[in-house]
Design a protein around this motif. Structure first.
Motif, short mmCIF file in Angstrom:
data_model
loop_
_atom_site.label_atom_id
_atom_site.label_comp_id
_atom_site.label_asym_id
_atom_site.label_seq_id
_atom_site.Cartn_x
_atom_site.Cartn_y
_atom_site.Cartn_z
N THR A 80 -11.26 -2.55 -23.27
CA THR A 80 -10.26 -3.22 -24.10
C THR A 80 -9.21 -2.25 -24.63
O THR A 80 -8.18 -2.68 -25.15
CB THR A 80 -10.92 -3.92 -25.32
N ASP A 81 -9.47 -0.94 -24.53
CA ASP A 81 -8.55 0.03 -25.12
C ASP A 81 -7.36 0.31 -24.20
O ASP A 81 -7.50 0.39 -22.99
CB ASP A 81 -9.28 1.34 -25.45
N ILE A 82 -6.21 0.42 -24.82
CA ILE A 82 -5.00 0.73 -24.06
C ILE A 82 -4.84 2.25 -24.07
O ILE A 82 -4.34 2.82 -25.04
CB ILE A 82 -3.80 0.01 -24.66
N LEU A 86 -4.42 3.90 -18.27
CA LEU A 86 -3.87 2.58 -17.97
C LEU A 86 -2.34 2.66 -17.81
O LEU A 86 -1.77 2.16 -16.84
CB LEU A 86 -4.22 1.59 -19.08
N VAL A 87 -1.70 3.32 -18.77
CA VAL A 87 -0.24 3.38 -18.77
C VAL A 87 0.27 4.29 -17.65
O VAL A 87 1.18 3.90 -16.89
CB VAL A 87 0.28 3.87 -20.14
N SER A 90 -0.41 2.68 -14.23
CA SER A 90 0.51 1.58 -13.96
C SER A 90 1.91 2.10 -13.65
O SER A 90 2.62 1.55 -12.81
CB SER A 90 0.56 0.63 -15.16
N ALA A 91 2.30 3.18 -14.35
CA ALA A 91 3.61 3.78 -14.09
C ALA A 91 3.67 4.34 -12.67
O ALA A 91 4.68 4.18 -11.97
CB ALA A 91 3.92 4.86 -15.12
N SER B 116 -4.93 -7.82 -23.17
CA SER B 116 -3.79 -7.02 -23.63
C SER B 116 -3.60 -5.80 -22.74
O SER B 116 -2.48 -5.32 -22.55
CB SER B 116 -3.97 -6.62 -25.09
N ARG B 117 -4.70 -5.27 -22.17
CA ARG B 117 -4.59 -4.16 -21.22
C ARG B 117 -3.72 -4.59 -20.03
O ARG B 117 -2.85 -3.84 -19.57
CB ARG B 117 -5.98 -3.76 -20.70
N VAL B 120 0.00 -4.76 -20.92
CA VAL B 120 0.59 -3.42 -20.95
C VAL B 120 0.81 -2.92 -19.51
O VAL B 120 1.87 -2.38 -19.19
CB VAL B 120 -0.30 -2.44 -21.74
N ALA B 121 -0.18 -3.14 -18.65
CA ALA B 121 -0.07 -2.68 -17.25
C ALA B 121 1.11 -3.35 -16.56
O ALA B 121 1.92 -2.67 -15.92
CB ALA B 121 -1.37 -2.98 -16.51
N VAL B 122 1.22 -4.66 -16.68
CA VAL B 122 2.27 -5.41 -15.98
C VAL B 122 3.66 -4.98 -16.48
O VAL B 122 4.56 -4.72 -15.69
CB VAL B 122 2.08 -6.94 -16.15
N THR B 124 4.45 -2.19 -17.84
CA THR B 124 4.70 -0.81 -17.40
C THR B 124 5.10 -0.75 -15.94
O THR B 124 6.14 -0.17 -15.60
CB THR B 124 3.44 0.06 -17.63
#
Lengths: 103, 146
Positions: A80-82, A86-87, A90-91, B116-117, B120-122, B124
């Motif tokens: 559940t943690d961002i 993840l970032v 995805s980038a 919510s993850r 954020v992924a989409v 980004t």
């Protein structure tokens, strides 16, 4: 077991047909969606939009049943943690686009 | 090379993809995340999960292959050079493995579960992709397609 695989195969077939029908098998169509200042083709919004509506309503019905038809439980992600992975991941995924054509 | 705006076919294809996600959750209780399913196959760990993942990927390719001749949107595909595809493939594999998902896993299944993850992924990957295409096409003038 066999029903589980039949549903899996049906899902894959639907997915593949959906990709072909929507044109999402065409890298150029993704590129022209991303090219918002060029010859923009917003089709992808419609694909994700209707896909999301169907999946959201469908999931709601499926989860309401409490468990899948042919498995003992739903296999859902637990994170559940961002976090940075993840970032950054995805980038990196976003960096890939079909625009490298002429290299 | 511009492509035609096809909202009707887009909506129909999206419905089919959404249905695919629902069917996979309803029957075997799995997330229809293409990058993760495919990546697990590549580990060649021949456990119980290998079979359903192989069935899913093969069926997906079969579905696209069989439907393509009848789908106007699937004609005249514009592919990249081999090198560009290889670079793109590396970025897709590395990125989605780190982020645990791609357009299907995060974009359809994750958002449908209000994760919510996934949101954020989409945001980004879409934002980075749009900026990347802008820079490639309109600043550096490379990769104009065709």
């Amino acid at each position: 077991m066999i029903m589980r695989l039949l549903f899996t195969g049906l899902s894959g077939l639907l997915f593949g047909i959906g990709l072909a029908v929507s044109g999402m098998v065409n890298p150029m169509k993704i590129l022209t969606f991303l090219d918002i200042t060029g010859s923009w083709d917003p089709t992808l919004i419609f694909v994700m939009g209707s896909g999301l509506v169907v999946a959201t309503i469908g999931y709601r019905l499926v989860f309401a049943r409490g468990r899948p038809l042919f498995a003992d439980r739903f296999y859902l992600p637990t994170a559940t943690d961002i976090d940075a992975r993840l970032v950054i991941g995805s980038a990196i995924f976003g960096l890939r686009n079909p625009g490298y054509t002429n290299i | 090379m511009p492509t035609l705006f096809t909202p009707g076919a887009g909506l129909l294809g999206g419905v089919l993809i959404g249905l695919a996600a629902v069917v996979l959750m309803a029957g075997p209780g799995r997330i229809a995340g293409c990058s993760g399913i495919f990546r697990s196959l590549l580990t060649l760990k021949l456990d119980d999960n290998f079979v359903w993942r192989a069935v899913f990927i093969i069926a997906l390719m079969l579905g696209a292959l069989v439907a393509a001749p009848f789908a106007r949107n699937a004609q005249n595909l514009g592919f990249n050079s081999l090198l560009a595809t290889a670079i793109g493939g590396l970025l897709v594999g590395f990125g989605t493995a780190l982020a645990h998902g791609c357009t299907s896993g995060h974009g359809i299944c994750g958002l449908a579960r209000f994760s919510s993850r996934s949101l954020v992924a989409v945001i980004t990957f879409m934002a980075v992709a749009i900026v990347t295409v802008f820079v490639m096409r309109h600043v550096l003038h490379i990769g104009t397609g065709g």
